[in-house]
Enzyme design. Structure first.
Site, PDB file in Angstrom:
ATOM      1  N   SER A 147       0.852  -1.187   0.000  1.00  0.00           N
ATOM      2  CA  SER A 147       0.000   0.000   0.000  1.00  0.00           C
ATOM      3  C   SER A 147       0.888   1.238   0.000  1.00  0.00           C
ATOM      4  CB  SER A 147      -0.887   0.024   1.252  1.00  0.00           C
ATOM      5  OG  SER A 147      -1.538   1.272   1.395  1.00  0.00           O
ATOM      6  N   TYR A 160      -1.817  -0.685  10.533  1.00  0.00           N
ATOM      7  CA  TYR A 160      -1.952  -1.138   9.146  1.00  0.00           C
ATOM      8  C   TYR A 160      -0.804  -0.606   8.303  1.00  0.00           C
ATOM      9  CZ  TYR A 160      -3.769  -1.433   4.369  1.00  0.00           C
ATOM     10  OH  TYR A 160      -3.910  -1.686   3.025  1.00  0.00           O
ATOM     11  N   LYS A 164       2.240  -2.658   6.258  1.00  0.00           N
ATOM     12  CA  LYS A 164       2.462  -2.516   4.820  1.00  0.00           C
ATOM     13  C   LYS A 164       3.898  -2.066   4.521  1.00  0.00           C
ATOM     14  CE  LYS A 164      -1.387  -4.047   3.280  1.00  0.00           C
ATOM     15  NZ  LYS A 164      -1.423  -5.295   2.485  1.00  0.00           N
TER      16      LYS A 164
END
Length: 254
Positions: A147, A160, A164
């Site tokens: 991401s 998160y 990533k």
């Protein structure tokens, strides 16, 4: 460029998180270019729906349920692949978890564990299991969905974003150590994409308007717009590409 470079005929491809969103778009495009696709996600019903649709459109696909946050399920999935296909040419690590949206200081252990177990441990051991099979057969390709948050952490998406960033580092580590085995490893870094996974962002008018101001193309991506980059990275068109992280974000990181 010759169109044969994108031909995946005879290749076996496992796509995780493929029951919807970016994973579904990837599975459909790989099948359209000749791959026999294993549609995988936590729940078999969603996988069967996508696999059946691919078959109805003339492609080859099967469904396998696998929660990549569970080690036993990872091991069982690759046991099934070994028994049914005796090879794996392409692994797309796309399944992901993002259960917490809020200030990083309020992150609880359950949210931390779930995000790390799926996004880091899951990708890592999926890659190891696929890599072992690829080593035996003389090569293969691994594609990780990371991401843009791995480059610039998203607001209220701390853990998160951290996972990533780990996926980006993981991609480079596997690429360095597996290149001599003819195993290429690359990563797709999507920007804001219209999926159920990203709905906490896309369904919030204030967050969406703020995000669109820093996206030169001025819109959210459609999942299909991610699949073309994946096709390039898993096909012979990118035969000299490994360890790469390809940003597809409408220009946001620019």
């Amino acid at each position: 460029m010759q169109t044969e470079l994108f031909d995946l005929t005879g290749k076996v491809a496992l796509v995780t998180g493929a029951s919807r969103g970016i994973g579904e778009s990837i599975a459909r495009l790989l099948a359209a270019h000749g791959a026999e696709v294993i549609v995988s996600s936590r729940k078999i019903e969603g996988c069967e729906r996508v696999a059946q649709s691919i078959r109805e459109n003339g492609g080859k696909a099967s469904a396998m349920a696998c929660h990549v946050g569970e080690m036993a399920q990872i091991e069982n999935t690759f046991k099934q692949i070994k028994e049914k296909y005796n090879r794996i040419d392409i692994l797309v690590n796309n399944a992901a978890a993002n259960p917490y949206f809020g200030h990083i200081l309020d992150t609880n252990l359950a949210a931390y564990d779930k995000t790390v177990d799926v996004n880091v441990r899951g990708y890592f051991f999926m890659s190891i299991e696929a890599g072992k099979m690829m080593k035996e057969q003389g090569g293969g390709v691994i594609l990780n969905t990371a991401s843009v948050n791995g480059l610039s952490p998203g607001d209220m998406q701390g853990i998160y974003s951290i996972t990533k960033a780990a996926v980006i580092s993981m991609t480079k580590s596997f690429a360095k150590e597996c290149g001599s085995l003819n195993i290429r490893v690359n990563a797709l870094l999507p920007g804001l994409t219209d999926t159920k996974f990203a709905s906490a962002l896309t369904s919030n008018d204030h967050i969406l308007k703020t995000a669109l101001k820093v996206i030169p193309l001025g819109r959210v991506a459609h999942p299909d717009e991610m699949a073309g980059t994946v096709l390039y990275l898993v096909s012979d068109a990118s035969s000299y590409t490994t360890g790469a992280t390809v940003v597809v974000d409408g220009g946001m990181m620019a």
